[in-house]
Design an enzyme around this catalytic site. Structure first.
Site, PDB file in Angstrom:
ATOM      1  CB  CYS A 192       2.953 -31.576 -54.198  1.00 48.12           C
ATOM      2  SG  CYS A 192       4.115 -32.726 -55.005  1.00 48.12           S
ATOM      3  CE  LYS A 219      -1.173 -32.488 -54.337  1.00 48.54           C
ATOM      4  NZ  LYS A 219      -0.203 -33.540 -53.950  1.00 48.54           N
ATOM      5  CD  GLU A 244       2.524 -33.438 -51.079  1.00 44.40           C
ATOM      6  OE1 GLU A 244       1.333 -33.596 -51.397  1.00 44.40           O
ATOM      7  OE2 GLU A 244       3.475 -33.585 -51.885  1.00 44.40           O
TER       8      GLU A 244
END
Length: 299
Positions: free
Chosen positions: A158, A121, A48
């Site tokens: 993540c 995300k 990331e």
């Protein structure tokens, strides 16, 4: 998949430490990618926000200067690298969509250097040392796999890895792999027992996604220490431990916690079919009884 189902897919993982020097970070990523390609990788995954430091330890409006458009400088750089290597790449970037509107975005680059697709995300944390809500607008592209020459990639990022709903929806949409670029580590004042619990929970959760969905999981984390610029916390020691799990949660590879690592891992793509035949979780799902999952809480 463009190749036969009984073939293997060779996946490269790049676990690195970062500095504030973007060019050094790019060179490091590209060098590791070239070594992965020499080892036969057809797909290479970066961690990331791999072009710079993890800037979310503080809330600082100046950090918005790090955001970039997509397409933009990073997709151009890695597009040329993908062409050079004839390899699919998974990037993680700070996307500038409009003034004051930014996302934490994964971009998949096809072997010819073109953008195959992107994922923004969806789950955004806001915890001490992880002040991501200050910077990132939650994604609006849904949980849609990205079709590539090496298969249909279920790319998440993540904090998404703690949510079984995200993994399930990617799997239900036909993802053949679940991929998690990640930046997670220990706040340095935590004691050893707490650190172990956190890292174990991170691994267990993602291996569980592999089991529940009968899919390989690729998780690539950063490593190294990054201080808190504000001095409020002791900074983050990123715990590395990048890994690949097979569709029964079995380890295919695990990197060390505290070393930069590049590795090429072979994934048997036939095993998804084989495992889902003996553990038919999708067959036995009670989709008529899951309406409560769309509620915040069942009072």
């Amino acid at each position: 998949m463009s190749e036969s189902k009984d073939s293997t897919l060779s996946v490269g993982l790049v676990q690195q430490s970062n500095t504030g020097n973007r060019e050094d970070n790019l060179r490091k990523s590209a060098g590791a990618a070239r070594r992965c390609r020499e080892g036969g990788a057809q797909l290479i995954v970066f961690q990331e926000l791999h072009t710079g430091l993890y800037f979310c330890q503080t809330e600082d409006t100046a950090a918005f200067e790090l955001a970039e458009p997509i397409p933009g400088p990073s997709t151009e750089y890695f597009g040329e690298l993908a062409q050079e290597l004839d390899c699919v790449l998974v990037l993680s970037l700070f996307e500038r969509r409009a003034p004051g509107l930014c996302h934490n975005t994964a971009v998949v680059i096809e072997r010819d250097g073109s953008i195959a697709g992107k994922y923004r995300k969806m789950h955004i944390p806001d915890d001490p040392a992880y002040y991501e809500k200050f910077y990132f607008t939650p994604g609006d592209l849904g949980f849609t796999p990205i079709q590539t020459s090496v298969g249909k990639l279920g790319v998440l990022v993540c904090w998404d890895q703690w949510y079984p709903e995200a993994a399930r929806l990617m799997a239900l949409a036909g993802a053949e792999l679940l991929i998690y670029p990640t930046a997670i580590g220990y706040e340095t004042t935590d004691n050893a027992a707490e650190k172990a619990r956190q890292r174990d929970a991170w691994i267990i959760s993602q291996r569980a996604h592999a089991v529940a969905n009968g899919l390989p999981v690729i998780s690539v984390n950063r490593t190294g220490f990054e201080p808190d610029p504000s001095g409020v916390t002791g900074g983050i020691q990123f715990w590395g431990s990048s890994f690949v799990a097979g569709p029964q949660g079995e380890y295919l590879f695990q990197a060390p916690e505290d070393e930069e690592t590049h590795a090429v891992v072979s994934i048997d793509r036939q095993r998804t079919e084989d495992v889902r035949r003996i553990w038919p979780f999708f067959r036995d799902r009670r989709i008529d009884a899951y309406g409560g999952l769309t509620k915040r809480y069942l009072d």
